[in-house]
Design an enzyme around this catalytic site. Sequence first.
Site, PDB file in Angstrom:
ATOM      1  N   ARG A  29       0.841  -1.197   0.000  1.00  0.00           N
ATOM      2  CA  ARG A  29       0.000   0.000   0.000  1.00  0.00           C
ATOM      3  C   ARG A  29       0.876   1.247   0.000  1.00  0.00           C
ATOM      4  O   ARG A  29       0.780   2.115   0.875  1.00  0.00           O
ATOM      5  CB  ARG A  29      -0.981  -0.014   1.178  1.00  0.00           C
ATOM      6  N   THR A  30       1.740   1.362  -0.992  1.00  0.00           N
ATOM      7  CA  THR A  30       2.451   2.612  -1.213  1.00  0.00           C
ATOM      8  C   THR A  30       1.449   3.602  -1.801  1.00  0.00           C
ATOM      9  O   THR A  30       0.432   3.207  -2.359  1.00  0.00           O
ATOM     10  CB  THR A  30       3.609   2.398  -2.199  1.00  0.00           C
ATOM     11  N   CYS A  43       0.581  -6.070  -3.601  1.00  0.00           N
ATOM     12  CA  CYS A  43      -0.816  -5.867  -3.936  1.00  0.00           C
ATOM     13  C   CYS A  43      -1.208  -4.471  -3.506  1.00  0.00           C
ATOM     14  O   CYS A  43      -1.032  -4.117  -2.338  1.00  0.00           O
ATOM     15  CB  CYS A  43      -1.682  -6.904  -3.219  1.00  0.00           C
ATOM     16  N   TRP A  44      -1.725  -3.702  -4.439  1.00  0.00           N
ATOM     17  CA  TRP A  44      -2.078  -2.306  -4.154  1.00  0.00           C
ATOM     18  C   TRP A  44      -3.532  -2.200  -3.703  1.00  0.00           C
ATOM     19  O   TRP A  44      -3.985  -1.122  -3.373  1.00  0.00           O
ATOM     20  CB  TRP A  44      -1.846  -1.465  -5.411  1.00  0.00           C
ATOM     21  N   GLU A  45      -4.244  -3.347  -3.725  1.00  0.00           N
ATOM     22  CA  GLU A  45      -5.682  -3.361  -3.460  1.00  0.00           C
ATOM     23  C   GLU A  45      -6.403  -2.451  -4.446  1.00  0.00           C
ATOM     24  O   GLU A  45      -7.311  -1.708  -4.090  1.00  0.00           O
ATOM     25  CB  GLU A  45      -5.991  -2.963  -2.012  1.00  0.00           C
TER      26      GLU A  45
END
Lengths: 613, 151, 257
Positions: free
Chosen positions: A216-217, B42-44
């Site tokens: 989550r960058t 994973c960036w969602e």
Amino acid sequence: MGFFSSRKIRFVDADILIVGGGFGGCGAAYESRYWGRNLKIVVAEKANIERSGAVAHGLSAINCYMGMRWGENQPDDFVRYVRGDLMGLVREDLVFDIARHVDATVHKFEEWGLPIMKNPETGRYLREGKWQVMIHGESYKPIIAEAARKSAEVINRIMVTHLLMDRTRANRVAGAVGFNVRDGAFYVFRAKAVINAAGGASHVFRPRSVGEGMGRTWYAPWSSASAYALLIQAGAKMIQMENRIVLARFKDGYGPVGAWFLLLKAFVTNACGEHFEASMLEEMKALVGKYAETAPLPTCLRNHALLQEIKAGKGPIYMHTQDAIDTHEKETISWEDFLDMTVGQAVVWASQNIDPKETPSELITSEPYVMGSHATCSGAWASGPEDCAPADYQWGYNRMTTVDGLFGAGDTIGGSAHKFSSGSFTEGRIAGKSAVKYVMDLAGSPPQVDEAEINRLRDRIFQPLATYAVNRNEIVAGSVAPGYLSPLQGLQRLEKIMDEYVGGVSMFYVTSGPMLNRGLELLRMLAEDLEHLGAEDLHQLQRAWELHHRVLTAEAVTRHTLFREETRWPGYYYRADHPKLVDPDWHVFTASRYDAAENDWQMSRLPVHHIIA
Amino acid sequence: MPTFTYMTRCDGCGQCVDICPSDIMHIDPVYRRSYNIEPNFCWECYSCVKACPQHAIDVRGYADFAPLGHSVRVLREEAANTISWKIRYRDGRVKAFTFPIRTTPWGSIKPPSAYEAPGADAMDSPLLAHEPAALMVATLPSLPPFDPKRG
Amino acid sequence: MVFTDNPFIPATDFLPPSYLQAYIVLMVLAVVAGTVFDLHRKRSAEFFARQQQRSRVAAVRQLSGAEMAAIAARTLANEVATSGEFCNRSRRVSHLLMSYGFVLYLVTTLVLVFGYPADPHTPAVLPVLWNVGILMVLVGGYWFFFFLRVNVAHDGHSPWRLVRADLFIVALLASVTFALIFEVVTVAQNTLANRVFFGLYILFSTLLFGSVAWSKFAHMFYKPAVALQRRLEEANGSSDLPASATAGEGRCPPSPT
């Protein structure tokens, strides 16, 4: 070696090769087809153009729209705003060029089907802020991808690792090489012009979350610095690589704050409920002089204020969402704001029982990123618009870099800040038209690729697969092997070096000459170790080359940071040994040029011209 | 909040493998169904979640910072050009939203080559495609020549 | 004539019919035992029961017996009978060929081995249907194996690369392929060849039915159960998916790729 003799090799010949199918690449595809009806135009995309790039989720706002049709803004005003935000250092010609064209881009997006929210009273686009309009943007990328697919041949799942240079003329591009991430085929693109529209750099500095959460960058994890590394390797001149961006966003999920500040008029306090930003004016003046009085307050200075508060132990810093959404409409917009572009923040709310109507949310400053399409402008030194760029800002083709035939759009282009999605697409359009002109002007003397270079690159590109397989024999099992480095291991070392020595979050973005030099030593050893990357499969091979691009870019960032002996953007980073802004000495662009053959960097300065009063 | 695949719902169609911008949705060798091979990349972004015809992919917030017991699920419907969300809080509260995603039919964009080809004049000007009409102002703004002594 | 004669007759030259019948009973037991063992080892029955309980608790409305029966009937008609779950037409067709072909082949095998164990005047329709079943499995199966397996079609694997998930399809294809080869080879009336190919047929059939606990075989029982459960959750409101904006039609979204 015989092991690779069965590897498929595919040659793709094109008039124009576009590297990257994000907003910049899609704009380039559309426009180059419009002007080059019979040209062969190919987009090489690392993932799937349908959702690739930074706009994978979607977006909730278009952050670059003038509204000239309604007399809302003029391009000059935009240049002044962007110049102010970057403490004076932007390519005003490039920014003006984007601003004058971007409205047409946005109108075409609406025509194609992007739902733009309307102001019920005026009928105009609903403004989030002076430059921004609100959209229902969940399908923003699929809509734009449809336009690109109708313009060019799109080849998905191709990781472009290197550009190819012309063997008949120095400093001219001739194509690119890479590999198919699914079937491992080696790709050789032979092109007359190349537009680099690849992504900027996330994961160069260690992120705040280091477990699963490192995914989550704020900027996409697949922005692997190919915007820069492909050009640096090819010897293009780069500017402002020290101009990394740090963002104040909702904590952990990094959800956007624009709609909250501008549209919903939310305010921020420290843990004691105090409004702290205004009280820092004198302190900021001491650092940056008159720039502290710029209105609106520059992004970096807003970060600086938040950071100082946190360092003083007055956090957590809260955005008082509960005071801003007093109607059902506002509540709905606030949820859509996240769900259209950062679902992860909605997940944070749901997981921590935060209802924005009832509970404030924490803000934090992010880890640093390197990009050219947002509030900062690292990237290539590029030729500007022929009709209005100063003489020393142009050398013939708009958005062409210092390498002939090599164009850029989006993150790739330096000095051209505050483009965002619509501006990046617009820059792609500009580069697309220029590339068509360039190809037509080439007439009968196209560039030629060097076969020996192609063979050398092929072996180099696939080497990590062999390194892994052969050296695996040394150990029983597990991730620790003396004979190779996994891409993740290399990435974590890079991120630690940059965080600790080049001004990451653990240092509150502070660095200094001695720290930067130590960082360079460690980066040099890491770069050497990259020769021992081991890739278990094609996915890991993609990660290996992404790491190569990140490490090269990180070296550029470190050298530029060392070269600029001042602190121009407190809140983005600080030179502890040069803590103030120094005009006129450093009222310049920092520039570098890397010679791959000599492994040598040449630093220089380039002038900042103020074209707009 | 990385993704995961429900064993009971995935039928191994490969749509998630095709769409993932991070190249992290792949096929498990034991069950021939999808799974997330690299949650830390994973960036969602929810691309796979939206693309899955069986609604077999869901998201569990990143363990670094998201307590358990929540759910954020989505239904993207191109036929209606809408996207619907259902959010369940850890404490049981539920919120639901539906938003539009497009105002025109899919596939309806006019290709650039379907427009009349531009003339040589336009090629030499700074005008981009469909300009100045698409700007909705009379002319493309420009600047006077730059005088180095000024700036 | 080959294809219209009882294919098991030549096997009775070296095996008493009662052995063939006992083998079939053993294979049925192996499937049951394998499924039970798999459920026990994975504790999946416990998991499934827990999911059902959760769904009951979260239900917004209780379903009547008649409603549940109607849902079960719809599940049977759509997911089970016509493999309606598949959004990809090729996969749906190949799956239907394999599943109905396999069922046809199994049923005719049972009738042939138990009803006409050594009867040279077996009604021709039975061997013909046995062969039709085999043909359906071969067409659907090899098509699936070479072109449709998702790891081959979407994940870049060569079709020759075998993974554990291939255990079922490989055993199935090998079993029915050798069944067919055995049937054709018996025309030559070579006792050694007959024994060898029958042996291979039995070997792969044993692998197929014996490896249930490690292959995807048992999914043929799990899938209908979960399809039903999914429909029930949608109906009783316990699903955490949002309600459709289009009243649910168009379940298969168009693929951009």
